[in-house]
Motif scaffolding. Structure first.
Motif, PDB file in Angstrom:
ATOM      1  N   GLU A 159      41.008  50.671  45.390  1.00  0.00           N
ATOM      2  CA  GLU A 159      40.360  49.456  44.858  1.00  0.00           C
ATOM      3  C   GLU A 159      38.928  49.412  45.361  1.00  0.00           C
ATOM      4  O   GLU A 159      38.690  49.502  46.562  1.00  0.00           O
ATOM      5  N   ASP A 160      37.960  49.300  44.450  1.00  0.00           N
ATOM      6  CA  ASP A 160      36.562  49.270  44.884  1.00  0.00           C
ATOM      7  C   ASP A 160      36.045  47.850  45.122  1.00  0.00           C
ATOM      8  O   ASP A 160      35.015  47.662  45.737  1.00  0.00           O
TER       9      ASP A 160
ATOM     10  N   ASP B 258      43.606  50.669  41.074  1.00  0.00           N
ATOM     11  CA  ASP B 258      42.673  49.937  40.222  1.00  0.00           C
ATOM     12  C   ASP B 258      42.204  50.850  39.087  1.00  0.00           C
ATOM     13  O   ASP B 258      41.932  52.027  39.314  1.00  0.00           O
TER      14      ASP B 258
ATOM     15  N   GLY C 247      39.432  50.323  37.058  1.00  0.00           N
ATOM     16  CA  GLY C 247      37.973  50.421  37.013  1.00  0.00           C
ATOM     17  C   GLY C 247      37.383  50.849  38.337  1.00  0.00           C
ATOM     18  O   GLY C 247      37.037  50.024  39.177  1.00  0.00           O
TER      19      GLY C 247
ATOM     20  N   LYS D 123      44.462  41.503  36.377  1.00  0.00           N
ATOM     21  CA  LYS D 123      43.685  40.546  37.170  1.00  0.00           C
ATOM     22  C   LYS D 123      43.299  39.352  36.295  1.00  0.00           C
ATOM     23  O   LYS D 123      42.959  39.566  35.126  1.00  0.00           O
TER      24      LYS D 123
END
Ligand code: CA
Length: 217
Positions: free
Chosen positions: A3-4, A47, A49, A97
């Motif tokens: 996850e960024d 994630d 993206g 999300k």
């Protein structure tokens, strides 16, 4: 966990750790790939993206490495097409999300439960060695091998991760239920016993500074 986004990552890490999970958090696809080359975790939260590669690509790569690893995609995109692409890329499940942390935790529990059940019931065939986890029986060319309880559990663990490196810390945590900084000498003694008893049917390769990998001969 890949996850960024710092705030989502922090929230997930905090929630997971407070529920007793050991979390490794990677902020890019590259960092995750480098770590997952060495070891396969119990579950991946991914994630879609990411800054460097997209989560679908990483998901496909992971699925090739393990057919049973639960992968939960986390995506901001809730278009049907993204969900379809994600599941087709090998994801086990997805959350969109914004998601509720308690729902994510429930899904994690469900996926871990189903892999555990599938694993513990199925006999494992490793060339000439056959292991029946539920019955605590291992045999070589059809003849039962005399193993102590902990040796048997170590063999099962290595067998379930056959071909992959498992670290000493992981073995201590998962087979011995000890904290990661406990003595690793115990592990070495049990590995030596397994090598002696299994002869040339399988090989337990020591990966220097990391751990062990079981190889079927
Ligand atoms: Ca992201």
């Amino acid at each position: 966990m890949v996850e960024d986004d710092a705030s989502i990552g922090t929230a997930m890490q905090t929630a997971l750790e407070s529920h007793g999970y050991q979390v490794h958090w990677f902020r890019s696809g590259q960092a995750a790939t480098a770590a997952l080359e060495l070891t396969i975790p119990d579950l991946v939260i991914l994630d879609v993206g990411l800054p460097d590669i997209d989560g679908f690509t990483l998901c496909r790569w992971l699925r090739e490495r393990s057919s049973t690893l639960p992968i939960i995609l986390v995506t901001a995109r809730d278009a049907d097409i993204d969900i379809i692409v994600g599941l087709d890329a090998g994801a086990t499940d997805y959350v969109t999300k914004p998601f509720s942390m308690s729902v994510l935790l429930a899904r994690i529990r469900a996926h871990l439960r189903s892999t555990e059940t599938a694993d513990s019931n199925a006999p494992i065939e490793l060339g000439r060695v056959r292991i029946e986890p539920a019955a605590y029986i291992a045999s070589l060319d059809g003849t039962p091998i005399e193993l102590r309880t902990r040796e048997f559990e170590l063999l099962v663990y290595l067998a379930r991760h056959a071909g992959r490196v498992v670290t000493r810390d992981r073995l201590l945590a998962d087979v011995w239920d000890l904290h990661w900084d406990s003595s690793t000498k115990t592990v070495d003694m049990h590995i030596a016993a397994l090598r002696r008893k299994l002869g040339d049917s399988i090989e337990i390769v020591a990966v220097r500074g990391v751990g062990f990998r079981l190889v079927v001969l």
